[in-house]
Design a protein around this motif. Structure first.
Motif, PDB file in Angstrom:
ATOM      1  N   HIS A 174      -6.567 -10.628   0.164  1.00 55.14           N
ATOM      2  CA  HIS A 174      -6.585  -9.218   0.657  1.00 55.14           C
ATOM      3  C   HIS A 174      -6.818  -8.093  -0.575  1.00 55.14           C
ATOM      4  CE1 HIS A 174      -3.311  -6.589   0.263  1.00 55.14           C
ATOM      5  NE2 HIS A 174      -2.593  -7.695   0.099  1.00 55.14           N
ATOM      6  N   SER A 175      -7.288  -6.915  -0.163  1.00 48.45           N
ATOM      7  CA  SER A 175      -7.364  -5.891  -1.145  1.00 48.45           C
ATOM      8  C   SER A 175      -7.222  -4.612  -0.408  1.00 48.45           C
ATOM      9  CB  SER A 175      -8.596  -6.047  -1.875  1.00 48.45           C
ATOM     10  OG  SER A 175      -9.769  -5.435  -1.268  1.00 48.45           O
ATOM     11  N   THR A 176      -6.766  -3.711  -1.373  1.00 46.99           N
ATOM     12  CA  THR A 176      -6.730  -2.318  -0.600  1.00 46.99           C
ATOM     13  C   THR A 176      -7.189  -1.517  -1.711  1.00 46.99           C
ATOM     14  OG1 THR A 176      -4.527  -2.383  -1.570  1.00 46.99           O
ATOM     15  CG2 THR A 176      -4.552  -2.723   0.478  1.00 46.99           C
ATOM     16  N   PRO A 193      -4.957   6.403   8.347  1.00 47.81           N
ATOM     17  CA  PRO A 193      -5.966   6.495   7.146  1.00 47.81           C
ATOM     18  C   PRO A 193      -5.377   6.127   5.965  1.00 47.81           C
ATOM     19  CG  PRO A 193      -5.387   8.729   7.776  1.00 47.81           C
ATOM     20  CD  PRO A 193      -4.318   7.749   8.864  1.00 47.81           C
ATOM     21  N   ALA A 194      -4.590   5.125   5.867  1.00 46.21           N
ATOM     22  CA  ALA A 194      -3.904   4.733   4.601  1.00 46.21           C
ATOM     23  C   ALA A 194      -4.618   3.668   3.890  1.00 46.21           C
ATOM     24  CB  ALA A 194      -2.456   4.521   4.833  1.00 46.21           C
ATOM     25  N   THR A 195      -4.153   3.479   2.445  1.00 49.24           N
ATOM     26  CA  THR A 195      -4.879   2.332   1.960  1.00 49.24           C
ATOM     27  C   THR A 195      -5.065   1.243   2.591  1.00 49.24           C
ATOM     28  OG1 THR A 195      -2.573   2.034   0.924  1.00 49.24           O
ATOM     29  CG2 THR A 195      -4.250   3.038  -0.532  1.00 49.24           C
ATOM     30  N   GLU A 196      -3.908   0.800   3.399  1.00 51.57           N
ATOM     31  CA  GLU A 196      -3.686  -0.550   3.952  1.00 51.57           C
ATOM     32  C   GLU A 196      -4.675  -0.732   5.384  1.00 51.57           C
ATOM     33  OE1 GLU A 196      -1.265   1.646   3.711  1.00 51.57           O
ATOM     34  OE2 GLU A 196      -0.187   1.720   5.356  1.00 51.57           O
ATOM     35  N   THR A 197      -5.415   0.258   5.632  1.00 49.36           N
ATOM     36  CA  THR A 197      -6.195   0.314   6.662  1.00 49.36           C
ATOM     37  C   THR A 197      -7.597   0.052   6.497  1.00 49.36           C
ATOM     38  OG1 THR A 197      -6.680   2.500   6.801  1.00 49.36           O
ATOM     39  CG2 THR A 197      -4.756   1.659   8.186  1.00 49.36           C
TER      40      THR A 197
END
Ligand code: FES
Ligand SMILES: [Fe+2]
Length: 447
Positions: A247-249, A328-332
């Motif tokens: 995965h990537s963020t 709405p954070a990086t992990e989304t």
């Protein structure tokens, strides 16, 4: 006396010996394809269906992988009520179902001589059974053979190997990472497929890096220069897991930052990017976000305030419509990859999901499917059972898909040319591809 090294057991043809190089034959060799069938597809957890395909008790959908066919059946409500049966009558092997449908009266009936099964796989009827010896009528013998089932993210995973690792061990690490995105709340908006003249890995790898965006997708790269290529913005760096998942963020766009295109404000870049994805995919950005964006464009909002205003308006809209959006954070956002053949590109409570499999026992053909999924409004009710559209010819797909498909086709042509021995990979930009090949080999090496 000198002894030569004993040949290694379970040597893998065309194995990866240098992570940066992938032998060309892995994309067309019949021997490699056969090994993948035997050692990878027969033993790895893989997505067989979306839960929307089997909403009610008695519903079934067929999943095929190479020469294997499974019926994914809803026996009862809840995740525990899902079964995966090998699609063969216990009498003389007739396939018990095709495509999608419902077993009426909760009976699976063989079309040939009418033997029947309950939804739990137990046999309920053998026509004129007096003509068979007792051993042929043994209850255990007559049971439908089952594959293993796991459920995650509103998807049904199966494993054809009854001795396989537990699903939780397979999905564990990546499930936690992807959890905040809310895949379990998303439902299918559309589902299409294309048959591509390319190896399944070739097709998948077009979606396991964003390095190609500069050249392949001008509407997304918007003229960004070489020196402006920023992996952090594009979705990297990638975290790769031992099971093959990754995965990537990317840097959170909601916090603004600098546009990767010289002379273009971040707000303009953001707007153009949304437009390109809406018209070019109808999935990553949907009508919903375009509506919110359009509303803001009609007001005169200064550039530096536009992106925060967009997110504020989007969440206000979602609250009003009862849409349970993730934070709405990086992990989304970013990339998600579930080994061996599932890739997610999520944003704003939407996602594109890609699944790719070999087609018709041909190492150089694959079925490439796209699900566009989205978190629905609170009052949306149960969605219809999704129908697979297609195969949709390459030239009839939205622009961005077309650009990717054309490259896959061109690559599969090039892979055969004399003098081409290995793909070369960047361990930074193409880390997910590197990891995926390494994990494939761990499957192929197993006895
Ligand atoms: S093959 Fe199914 S009942 Fe005979
Ligand atoms: Fe692409």
């Amino acid at each position: 006396m000198a002894t030569s090294a004993a040949p290694r057991e379970n040597a893998v043809p065309f194995e990866i010996t240098d992570p940066k190089r992938v032998p060309a034959q892995r994309y067309y060799s019949r021997a490699f394809h056969e090994l993948e069938k035997e050692k990878l597809w027969s033993r790895v957890w893989q997505v067989a269906a979306r839960l929307e395909e089997i909403p009610r008790v008695g519903d079934f959908t067929e999943y095929t992988i190479n020469d294997q066919s499974l019926l994914i059946v809803r026996e009862a409500d809840g995740d525990e009520g899902i079964k995966a049966y090998f699609n063969a009558c216990r009498h003389r092997a007739t396939a018990l179902g095709t495509g999608t449908g419902t077993f009426h009266g909760k009976q699976i009936v063989c079309p040939y001589h009418g033997w029947r099964w309950n939804l739990d796989g137990s046999n309920s009827y053998v026509y004129a059974e007096r003509g068979f010896t007792p051993a042929c009528l043994d209850k255990d013998f007559l049971r439908l053979r089952e594959a293993k089932v796991g459920v995650w993210g509103h998807m049904v995973f199966v494993n054809l190997d009854t001795e396989c690792e537990p699903f939780e061990d397979f999905i564990g690490g990546i499930a936690e990472i992807l959890e905040p995105i809310g895949f379990d709340r998303m439902r299918v908006r559309w589902w299409k497929h294309v048959i591509l003249p390319g190896n399944w890995k070739m097709a998948q790898e077009a979606f396991l890096e964003a390095y190609h965006v500069m050249q392949a997708h001008p509407s997304l790269s918007m003229g960004a220069a070489d020196e402006d290529y920023d992996l952090d913005l594009q979705g990297g760096p990638f975290e790769c897991l031992p099971q093959g998942h990754a995965h990537s963020t990317p840097a959170p766009v909601s916090e603004g930052g600098e546009s990767p295109v010289k002379g273009m404000s971040m707000a303009d870049y953001f707007i153009q990017f949304n437009n390109a994805l809406y018209f070019g995919t109808d999935s990553y950005t949907t009508e919903r976000e375009m509506f919110v964006q359009q509303g803001l464009l009609e007001k005169d909002i200064p550039d530096e305030e536009f992106i925060p205003a967009f997110f504020e308006a989007l969440y206000e809209y979602a609250r009003g419509a009862g849409i349970d959006l993730p934070a709405p954070a990086t992990e989304t956002t970013g990339y998600g990859h579930i080994f061996p053949n599932l890739t997610f590109l999520p944003a704003y409570g939407n996602s594109i999901i890609y699944r790719v499999r070999p087609f018709e026992d041909d190492p150089e053909k694959c079925v490439f499917e796209v699900w566009a999924v989205q978190i629905p409004t609170a009052d949306a009710g149960d969605p219809e059972r999704p129908e697979l559209e297609g195969p949709v010819p390459v030239e009839e797909w939205p622009q961005i898909f077309k650009e990717d498909y054309r490259n896959i086709i061109a690559q599969q042509r090039g892979i055969h040319t004399k003098g081409f021995d290995d793909m070369v990979l960047s361990e930074r930009y193409e880390a997910m591809i590197v990891n995926s090949h390494a994990v494939i080999d761990t499957y192929l090496r197993r006895p």
